[in-house]
Design a protein around this motif. Sequence first.
Motif, PDB file in Angstrom:
ATOM      1  N   TRP A  19      81.151  -8.889 120.720  1.00 36.36           N
ATOM      2  CA  TRP A  19      80.901  -8.280 119.421  1.00 36.36           C
ATOM      3  C   TRP A  19      81.476  -6.859 119.374  1.00 36.36           C
ATOM      4  CZ3 TRP A  19      75.426  -8.769 121.282  1.00 36.36           C
ATOM      5  CH2 TRP A  19      74.793  -7.548 121.498  1.00 36.36           C
ATOM      6  N   GLY A  20      81.607  -6.220 120.525  1.00 31.26           N
ATOM      7  CA  GLY A  20      82.246  -4.898 120.559  1.00 31.26           C
ATOM      8  C   GLY A  20      83.722  -4.974 120.213  1.00 31.26           C
ATOM      9  N   VAL A  21      84.421  -5.962 120.768  1.00 26.78           N
ATOM     10  CA  VAL A  21      85.841  -6.152 120.462  1.00 26.78           C
ATOM     11  C   VAL A  21      86.019  -6.514 118.988  1.00 26.78           C
ATOM     12  CG1 VAL A  21      87.842  -7.641 120.912  1.00 26.78           C
ATOM     13  CG2 VAL A  21      86.529  -6.714 122.819  1.00 26.78           C
ATOM     14  N   LEU A  34      85.638  -3.345 116.932  1.00 26.96           N
ATOM     15  CA  LEU A  34      86.803  -2.458 116.998  1.00 26.96           C
ATOM     16  C   LEU A  34      87.949  -2.989 116.132  1.00 26.96           C
ATOM     17  CD1 LEU A  34      86.792  -1.482 120.783  1.00 26.96           C
ATOM     18  CD2 LEU A  34      86.037  -0.102 118.821  1.00 26.96           C
ATOM     19  N   GLY A  35      88.151  -4.293 116.174  1.00 26.39           N
ATOM     20  CA  GLY A  35      89.185  -4.890 115.322  1.00 26.39           C
ATOM     21  C   GLY A  35      88.878  -4.690 113.849  1.00 26.39           C
ATOM     22  N   GLU A  36      87.622  -4.817 113.493  1.00 23.96           N
ATOM     23  CA  GLU A  36      87.236  -4.661 112.085  1.00 23.96           C
ATOM     24  C   GLU A  36      87.256  -3.202 111.644  1.00 23.96           C
ATOM     25  OE1 GLU A  36      87.087  -7.101 109.879  1.00 23.96           O
ATOM     26  OE2 GLU A  36      87.664  -8.326 111.587  1.00 23.96           O
ATOM     27  N   LEU A  37      87.028  -2.270 112.551  1.00 25.92           N
ATOM     28  CA  LEU A  37      87.183  -0.860 112.201  1.00 25.92           C
ATOM     29  C   LEU A  37      88.628  -0.581 111.798  1.00 25.92           C
ATOM     30  CD1 LEU A  37      84.963   0.896 114.897  1.00 25.92           C
ATOM     31  CD2 LEU A  37      84.653   1.005 112.414  1.00 25.92           C
ATOM     32  N   ALA A  38      89.564  -1.157 112.540  1.00 25.66           N
ATOM     33  CA  ALA A  38      90.978  -1.020 112.179  1.00 25.66           C
ATOM     34  C   ALA A  38      91.252  -1.685 110.826  1.00 25.66           C
ATOM     35  CB  ALA A  38      91.858  -1.631 113.272  1.00 25.66           C
ATOM     36  N   PHE A  85      82.721   0.484 107.263  1.00 26.01           N
ATOM     37  CA  PHE A  85      83.026   1.301 108.437  1.00 26.01           C
ATOM     38  C   PHE A  85      81.746   1.622 109.202  1.00 26.01           C
ATOM     39  CE2 PHE A  85      84.163   4.953 110.957  1.00 26.01           C
ATOM     40  CZ  PHE A  85      85.452   4.655 111.382  1.00 26.01           C
ATOM     41  N   GLY A  86      80.695   1.982 108.472  1.00 27.28           N
ATOM     42  CA  GLY A  86      79.408   2.265 109.116  1.00 27.28           C
ATOM     43  C   GLY A  86      78.834   1.047 109.827  1.00 27.28           C
ATOM     44  N   ALA A  87      78.945  -0.126 109.181  1.00 25.50           N
ATOM     45  CA  ALA A  87      78.431  -1.358 109.794  1.00 25.50           C
ATOM     46  C   ALA A  87      79.193  -1.683 111.078  1.00 25.50           C
ATOM     47  CB  ALA A  87      78.521  -2.521 108.810  1.00 25.50           C
ATOM     48  N   TYR A  88      80.522  -1.582 111.026  1.00 27.93           N
ATOM     49  CA  TYR A  88      81.318  -1.911 112.209  1.00 27.93           C
ATOM     50  C   TYR A  88      81.170  -0.854 113.302  1.00 27.93           C
ATOM     51  CZ  TYR A  88      83.310  -5.674 109.455  1.00 27.93           C
ATOM     52  OH  TYR A  88      83.472  -6.815 108.698  1.00 27.93           O
ATOM     53  N   ALA A  89      81.001   0.416 112.922  1.00 26.51           N
ATOM     54  CA  ALA A  89      80.755   1.460 113.919  1.00 26.51           C
ATOM     55  C   ALA A  89      79.409   1.232 114.603  1.00 26.51           C
ATOM     56  CB  ALA A  89      80.812   2.836 113.257  1.00 26.51           C
ATOM     57  N   THR A  90      78.404   0.838 113.819  1.00 24.51           N
ATOM     58  CA  THR A  90      77.088   0.516 114.383  1.00 24.51           C
ATOM     59  C   THR A  90      77.205  -0.657 115.352  1.00 24.51           C
ATOM     60  OG1 THR A  90      75.947   1.324 112.421  1.00 24.51           O
ATOM     61  CG2 THR A  90      74.737  -0.241 113.813  1.00 24.51           C
ATOM     62  N   LEU A  91      77.978  -1.645 114.951  1.00 27.24           N
ATOM     63  CA  LEU A  91      78.188  -2.813 115.804  1.00 27.24           C
ATOM     64  C   LEU A  91      78.881  -2.423 117.114  1.00 27.24           C
ATOM     65  CD1 LEU A  91      77.677  -5.853 115.648  1.00 27.24           C
ATOM     66  CD2 LEU A  91      79.953  -6.098 114.651  1.00 27.24           C
ATOM     67  N   ALA A  92      79.895  -1.573 117.025  1.00 29.00           N
ATOM     68  CA  ALA A  92      80.595  -1.123 118.236  1.00 29.00           C
ATOM     69  C   ALA A  92      79.644  -0.314 119.125  1.00 29.00           C
ATOM     70  CB  ALA A  92      81.814  -0.286 117.852  1.00 29.00           C
ATOM     71  N   GLY A  93      78.865   0.569 118.514  1.00 33.31           N
ATOM     72  CA  GLY A  93      77.909   1.359 119.287  1.00 33.31           C
ATOM     73  C   GLY A  93      76.846   0.494 119.935  1.00 33.31           C
ATOM     74  N   SER A  94      76.430  -0.553 119.233  1.00 34.42           N
ATOM     75  CA  SER A  94      75.398  -1.430 119.791  1.00 34.42           C
ATOM     76  C   SER A  94      75.926  -2.216 120.986  1.00 34.42           C
ATOM     77  CB  SER A  94      74.849  -2.376 118.726  1.00 34.42           C
ATOM     78  OG  SER A  94      75.800  -3.351 118.379  1.00 34.42           O
ATOM     79  N   ALA A 116      73.559  -4.465 111.201  1.00 35.49           N
ATOM     80  CA  ALA A 116      74.970  -4.458 110.820  1.00 35.49           C
ATOM     81  C   ALA A 116      75.363  -5.775 110.148  1.00 35.49           C
ATOM     82  CB  ALA A 116      75.850  -4.196 112.051  1.00 35.49           C
ATOM     83  N   VAL A 117      74.865  -6.878 110.693  1.00 33.57           N
ATOM     84  CA  VAL A 117      75.169  -8.197 110.125  1.00 33.57           C
ATOM     85  C   VAL A 117      74.600  -8.313 108.709  1.00 33.57           C
ATOM     86  CG1 VAL A 117      74.541 -10.637 110.363  1.00 33.57           C
ATOM     87  CG2 VAL A 117      75.465  -9.408 112.316  1.00 33.57           C
ATOM     88  N   LEU A 118      73.374  -7.881 108.519  1.00 38.45           N
ATOM     89  CA  LEU A 118      72.783  -7.924 107.170  1.00 38.45           C
ATOM     90  C   LEU A 118      73.533  -7.014 106.204  1.00 38.45           C
ATOM     91  CD1 LEU A 118      68.917  -8.022 107.698  1.00 38.45           C
ATOM     92  CD2 LEU A 118      70.383  -9.789 106.732  1.00 38.45           C
ATOM     93  N   LEU A 119      73.907  -5.829 106.666  1.00 37.10           N
ATOM     94  CA  LEU A 119      74.662  -4.915 105.812  1.00 37.10           C
ATOM     95  C   LEU A 119      75.989  -5.542 105.399  1.00 37.10           C
ATOM     96  CD1 LEU A 119      74.964  -2.198 104.405  1.00 37.10           C
ATOM     97  CD2 LEU A 119      75.809  -1.248 106.584  1.00 37.10           C
ATOM     98  N   LEU A 120      76.684  -6.167 106.333  1.00 36.67           N
ATOM     99  CA  LEU A 120      77.952  -6.828 106.001  1.00 36.67           C
ATOM    100  C   LEU A 120      77.746  -7.970 105.018  1.00 36.67           C
ATOM    101  CD1 LEU A 120      79.623  -6.833 109.511  1.00 36.67           C
ATOM    102  CD2 LEU A 120      80.367  -5.537 107.498  1.00 36.67           C
TER     103      LEU A 120
END
Length: 179
Positions: A80-82, A85-89, A119-128, A146-150
């Motif tokens: 989920w981290g990878v 990162l892909g979704e942040l891009a 961006f916030g959802a994916y950053a939260t996901l990367a941080g998690s 993050a999943v609910l926000l998305l």
Amino acid sequence: MTAFAGWENFYVIVGSSAGALIGLQCVVITLIADMPIARGDAQASAAFATPSVVHFGVVLLLSGIVSAPCSGIAVVAPLWGVAALGELAYVLIVARRLRLQTLYKPRFEDWLFHVLLPFGAYATLAGSACEAWLSPRPALFFVGGAVLLLLFIGIHNAWDAVTYHVFVRRREQMEAERQ
């Protein structure tokens, strides 16, 4: 008992919702396909419609990853981290598309729901994904958030697209036919 205990129903519900909403988005696109194509429609679609399907797809992917039988969080957190990162891009690409498309001038709400919140959802996901190594239980709550926000971002954006086509574009089409 694994870190994922108790999350099964959550991801079944969220993943099923995302899958259904992807299908519904395809139905809506099919229904409005007979409308005349304006100059810049492809650019606007890439900026406004495609991200909703991508967010629903990520929710479905994450639901599958977290629901898959595995030996622990250390196996799925990097996945989920990878993805994050892909979704942040991808969010940066969407921001560029929003700026470059000429069919519609984005307002603050558009920037909020197409760039800032994703961006916030994916950053939260990367941080998690990083947090999962230290504190698996709180990390799973961040993933769930993050999943609910998305999911809600995708619903909002899909609704905006449908109402735009029904109330703005269809009216423009009818006025053009009267002239």
